[in-house]
Design an enzyme around this catalytic site. Structure first.
Site, PDB file in Angstrom:
ATOM      1  N   GLU A  70       0.830  -1.213   0.000  1.00 57.13           N
ATOM      2  CA  GLU A  70       0.000   0.000   0.000  1.00 57.13           C
ATOM      3  C   GLU A  70       0.861   1.258   0.000  1.00 57.13           C
ATOM      4  O   GLU A  70       0.537   2.232  -0.681  1.00 57.13           O
ATOM      5  CB  GLU A  70      -0.935   0.020   1.220  1.00 57.13           C
ATOM      6  CG  GLU A  70      -2.112  -0.954   1.151  1.00 57.13           C
ATOM      7  CD  GLU A  70      -3.210  -0.540   0.163  1.00 57.13           C
ATOM      8  OE1 GLU A  70      -3.112   0.542  -0.440  1.00 57.13           O
ATOM      9  OE2 GLU A  70      -4.156  -1.335  -0.015  1.00 57.13           O
TER      10      GLU A  70
ATOM     11  N   ASP B  39      -6.152   8.471   0.040  1.00 59.31           N
ATOM     12  CA  ASP B  39      -5.716   7.433   0.971  1.00 59.31           C
ATOM     13  C   ASP B  39      -4.488   7.929   1.706  1.00 59.31           C
ATOM     14  O   ASP B  39      -3.583   8.514   1.107  1.00 59.31           O
ATOM     15  CB  ASP B  39      -5.378   6.144   0.218  1.00 59.31           C
ATOM     16  CG  ASP B  39      -6.589   5.529  -0.456  1.00 59.31           C
ATOM     17  OD1 ASP B  39      -7.714   5.780  -0.001  1.00 59.31           O
ATOM     18  OD2 ASP B  39      -6.400   4.800  -1.441  1.00 59.31           O
TER      19      ASP B  39
ATOM     20  N   ASN C 231      -8.660   5.518   3.864  1.00 60.95           N
ATOM     21  CA  ASN C 231      -9.435   6.304   2.904  1.00 60.95           C
ATOM     22  C   ASN C 231     -10.311   7.387   3.559  1.00 60.95           C
ATOM     23  O   ASN C 231     -10.942   7.156   4.589  1.00 60.95           O
ATOM     24  CB  ASN C 231     -10.302   5.334   2.090  1.00 60.95           C
ATOM     25  CG  ASN C 231     -11.105   6.026   1.034  1.00 60.95           C
ATOM     26  OD1 ASN C 231     -12.286   6.298   1.222  1.00 60.95           O
ATOM     27  ND2 ASN C 231     -10.461   6.346  -0.058  1.00 60.95           N
TER      28      ASN C 231
END
Ligand SMILES: *[C@@H]1O[C@H](CO)[C@@H](O)[C@H](O)[C@H]1NC(C)=O
Length: 149
Positions: A57, A74, A81
């Site tokens: 991520e 994000d 988020n």
């Protein structure tokens, strides 16, 4: 003044380059922090799953910000988020379930990120809300993520 002050603050936050805050957390340090916060076995997942998730991520960068097509963004090491979880003041129709300002998810202290991520995982009964986990971690051999730690 209160109503004027908040938007101004948000503009200032928005123009602050992401590189100005945040650090790369070394893999084994992240493993240690996640274990301390009880993530081993939490919602049936392993610490290795969380490390793999963070790797894919944010590349372990606590200051990572990415914009989504729907106008939300994000934030942080777990890329939380702004549509559902944190508040940035400019995501239409947002419901900020973690009751936290998104900018708090960009600093070096990931205690609040973990708290919010646990809520997300608890609601979903797993890590499926994270696309990177589904694509890169789910069902894979994740031993390398905790190896030597
Ligand atoms: C990190 O933040 C938490 C609260 O979110 C606080 O309790 C803790 O002391 C902080 N840790 C450090 C090292 O500043």
């Amino acid at each position: 003044m209160k109503l004027l002050g908040l938007p101004l603050l948000l503009v200032l936050l928005a123009v602050t380059p992401p590189g100005c805050q945040g650090i790369i957390i070394p893999r084994c340090q992240l493993v240690r922090i996640l274990r301390q916060h009880g993530l081993e076995g939490f919602v049936g997942e392993r610490v290795a799953d969380w490390v793999c998730l963070a790797k894919h991520e944010s590349s372990y960068n606590t200051g990572a910000i990415n914009r989504n097509k729907d106008g939300s963004s994000d934030y942080g090491i777990f890329q939380i988020n702004s549509k559902y979880w944190c508040y940035n003041g400019r995501t239409p129709g947002a419901s900020h379930g973690c009751r936290i300002h998104c900018s708090k998810l960009l600093d070096n202290n990931i205690t609040d990120d973990i708290k919010c991520a646990k809520l997300i995982a608890q609601r979903a009964r797993g890590l499926t809300p994270w696309v990177a986990w589904r694509n890169h971690c789910r069902g894979k051999d994740l031993r390398p993520y905790v190896k030597g730690c």
